[in-house]
Design an enzyme around this catalytic site. Structure first.
Site, PDB file in Angstrom:
ATOM      1  N   THR A  30       5.841 -12.317  -3.990  1.00 13.02           N
ATOM      2  CA  THR A  30       7.201 -11.745  -3.996  1.00 13.02           C
ATOM      3  C   THR A  30       7.556 -11.265  -2.586  1.00 13.02           C
ATOM      4  O   THR A  30       6.720 -11.274  -1.674  1.00 13.02           O
ATOM      5  CB  THR A  30       7.283 -10.521  -4.941  1.00 13.02           C
ATOM      6  OG1 THR A  30       6.404  -9.506  -4.443  1.00 13.02           O
ATOM      7  CG2 THR A  30       6.907 -10.864  -6.366  1.00 13.02           C
TER       8      THR A  30
ATOM      9  N   TYR B 152      -1.210   4.418  -2.121  1.00 17.34           N
ATOM     10  CA  TYR B 152      -0.792   3.475  -3.168  1.00 17.34           C
ATOM     11  C   TYR B 152      -1.830   3.467  -4.291  1.00 17.34           C
ATOM     12  O   TYR B 152      -1.489   3.470  -5.480  1.00 17.34           O
ATOM     13  CB  TYR B 152      -0.642   2.085  -2.538  1.00 17.34           C
ATOM     14  CG  TYR B 152      -0.095   0.999  -3.440  1.00 17.34           C
ATOM     15  CD1 TYR B 152       1.253   0.944  -3.778  1.00 17.34           C
ATOM     16  CD2 TYR B 152      -0.929  -0.013  -3.922  1.00 17.34           C
ATOM     17  CE1 TYR B 152       1.755  -0.081  -4.580  1.00 17.34           C
ATOM     18  CE2 TYR B 152      -0.438  -1.047  -4.718  1.00 17.34           C
ATOM     19  CZ  TYR B 152       0.908  -1.070  -5.041  1.00 17.34           C
ATOM     20  OH  TYR B 152       1.398  -2.097  -5.830  1.00 17.34           O
TER      21      TYR B 152
ATOM     22  N   LYS C  47      -1.113   4.400  -8.145  1.00 16.59           N
ATOM     23  CA  LYS C  47      -1.288   3.422  -9.227  1.00 16.59           C
ATOM     24  C   LYS C  47      -2.403   3.852 -10.196  1.00 16.59           C
ATOM     25  O   LYS C  47      -2.309   3.582 -11.390  1.00 16.59           O
ATOM     26  CB  LYS C  47      -1.547   2.028  -8.645  1.00 16.59           C
ATOM     27  CG  LYS C  47      -0.323   1.428  -7.911  1.00 16.59           C
ATOM     28  CD  LYS C  47       0.850   1.133  -8.861  1.00 16.59           C
ATOM     29  CE  LYS C  47       1.929   0.286  -8.192  1.00 16.59           C
ATOM     30  NZ  LYS C  47       3.052  -0.050  -9.097  1.00 16.59           N
TER      31      LYS C  47
ATOM     32  N   ASP D  66      18.322  -0.835  -9.875  1.00 18.73           N
ATOM     33  CA  ASP D  66      17.585  -1.018  -8.626  1.00 18.73           C
ATOM     34  C   ASP D  66      18.146  -0.022  -7.618  1.00 18.73           C
ATOM     35  O   ASP D  66      19.310   0.373  -7.709  1.00 18.73           O
ATOM     36  CB  ASP D  66      17.711  -2.449  -8.086  1.00 18.73           C
ATOM     37  CG  ASP D  66      16.546  -2.802  -7.163  1.00 18.73           C
ATOM     38  OD1 ASP D  66      15.622  -3.507  -7.613  1.00 18.73           O
ATOM     39  OD2 ASP D  66      16.539  -2.350  -5.992  1.00 18.73           O
ATOM     40  N   ILE D  67      17.321   0.329  -6.645  1.00 22.36           N
ATOM     41  CA  ILE D  67      17.773   1.302  -5.640  1.00 22.36           C
ATOM     42  C   ILE D  67      18.740   0.664  -4.651  1.00 22.36           C
ATOM     43  O   ILE D  67      19.629   1.317  -4.122  1.00 22.36           O
ATOM     44  CB  ILE D  67      16.562   1.940  -4.929  1.00 22.36           C
ATOM     45  CG1 ILE D  67      16.998   3.091  -4.033  1.00 22.36           C
ATOM     46  CG2 ILE D  67      15.769   0.917  -4.141  1.00 22.36           C
ATOM     47  CD1 ILE D  67      15.858   3.928  -3.479  1.00 22.36           C
TER      48      ILE D  67
ATOM     49  N   SER E  75      -1.414  -2.025 -10.774  1.00 24.48           N
ATOM     50  CA  SER E  75      -1.824  -2.933  -9.694  1.00 24.48           C
ATOM     51  C   SER E  75      -3.344  -3.006  -9.775  1.00 24.48           C
ATOM     52  O   SER E  75      -3.988  -2.166 -10.419  1.00 24.48           O
ATOM     53  CB  SER E  75      -1.401  -2.310  -8.359  1.00 24.48           C
ATOM     54  OG  SER E  75      -2.162  -2.829  -7.298  1.00 24.48           O
TER      55      SER E  75
ATOM     56  N   VAL F 185      14.581   5.575  -8.929  1.00 25.68           N
ATOM     57  CA  VAL F 185      13.743   6.112 -10.009  1.00 25.68           C
ATOM     58  C   VAL F 185      13.105   7.453  -9.656  1.00 25.68           C
ATOM     59  O   VAL F 185      12.617   8.161 -10.535  1.00 25.68           O
ATOM     60  CB  VAL F 185      12.647   5.103 -10.452  1.00 25.68           C
ATOM     61  CG1 VAL F 185      13.260   3.881 -11.105  1.00 25.68           C
ATOM     62  CG2 VAL F 185      11.718   4.722  -9.311  1.00 25.68           C
TER      63      VAL F 185
END
Ligand SMILES: NC(=O)c1ccc[n+]([C@@H]2O[C@H](COP(=O)([O-])OP(=O)(O)OC[C@H]3O[C@@H](n4cnc5c(N)ncnc54)[C@H](O)[C@@H]3O)[C@@H](O)[C@H]2O)c1
Length: 268
Positions: A203, A168, A172, A37-38, A155, A77
């Site tokens: 989330t 976005y 995607k 994870d960042i 997504s 990433v």
């Protein structure tokens, strides 16, 4: 025998949310894990990303469940060198990588005319280039094994245009395209490549986007759920179910597929 016993699974963006849920489930089912994870915020994203603390809690849980069979790193990433290093550390420890779940992702909501270069670079950099960087890191070992399962996280925005999400949506859709083309190149090596496309998942990302639509978290969740045909939000355990199936041998005849899990949003 547990269903992922002796399998090595790499997951990006595992500190919280869907990535964390996938990691815990794979650990319960016997997998060895490579996770990253960042753990810091980035420009072009207004909400907080996963923290060191959240990542530590996840690591503690999966380390316990796997008896220590975990390789982990703080890693962005977008940085192909770091992702490749992580994969190499995993291969050194476990000898192989069977499954890659390209989960790390970020979102930001703005009308097209307000999207600046920083916003654009963040969406494309993490969601699309990040996905590619991780694929690139595991392709050599999966080719040598003549086995692999790559699961990219798209997504609903990989399937249709979504208002105020040009960047976005472009990223995607790129993930969906990458999935289809990579599936062709890797099929001769027994590697499947698929993409899952969630609607609104409950989330921190979703909650974090509330200020961008000038809503509180409850209002934002209600709005995001209203896009679905079926009432309510998707829960991380729902996407985990699909990821587990695509990672399993039961999905051996599926590749190049872009699956929606959107409570019917695509039909609106
Ligand atoms: N929540 C939703 O409604 C929804 C809907 C469709 C698709 N998705 C996708 O699902 C995936 C998981 O999202 P989530 O809902 O669990 O969000 P989340 O924000 O709760 O979790 C994403 C994790 O990825 C990490 N991450 C972000 N940028 C990173 C980077 N550059 N390098 C490494 N790690 C990084 C974050 O720190 C965080 O821990 C993302 O790809 C997202 O685009 C989410």
């Amino acid at each position: 025998m547990k269903s992922f016993e002796n399998k090595v699974v790499m997951i990006t963006g595992a500190a919280r949310g869907q990535g964390r849920n996938h990691a815990v489930k794979f650990a319960e089912l016997g997998a060895k894990l490579i996770v990253c994870d960042i753990c810091e915020d980035i420009e072009g994203v207004t909400y907080s990303l996963g923290t060191e603390e959240q990542f530590s809690v996840c690591l503690e849980e999966i380390t316990h469940k796997t008896n220590g069979q975990v390789v982990s790193a703080r890693c962005d990433v977008r940085d192909s060198t770091s992702v490749t290093r992580l994969a190499e550390q995993g291969i050194k420890r476990f000898g192989r990588i069977d499954v890659l779940v390209n989960n790390a992702g970020v979102c930001n909501i703005k009308p097209a005319w307000e999207i600046n270069d920083v916003d654009w670079d963040a969406m494309i950099g993490v969601n699309l280039t990040g996905t590619w960087n991780s694929c690139k890191a595991v392709i050599p070992v999966m080719k040598n094994q003549h086995y692999g399962r790559i699961i990219n996280v798209g997504s609903i925005a990989a399937m249709k245009g979504i208002p105020n999400l040009v960047h976005y949506t472009a990223a995607k859709h790129g993930v969906a395209g990458l999935t289809k083309a990579l599936a062709i190149d890797l099929a001769p090596y027994g590697i499947t490549v698929n993409c899952i496309c969630p609607g609104s998942v409950d989330t921190d990302m979703l909650a974090g986007l509330a200020p961008e639509i000038e809503a509180d978290v409850y209002e934002a969740k209600t709005l995001f759920a209203s896009y679905h045909l079926l009432p309510g939000l998707i829960q991380p355990e729902d996407t985990t179910e699909l990821v587990m199936w695509l990672a399993s041998d039961a999905s051996r005849s599926v590749t190049g597929a872009v699956w929606n899990m959107d409570r019917g949003w695509a039909q609106r």
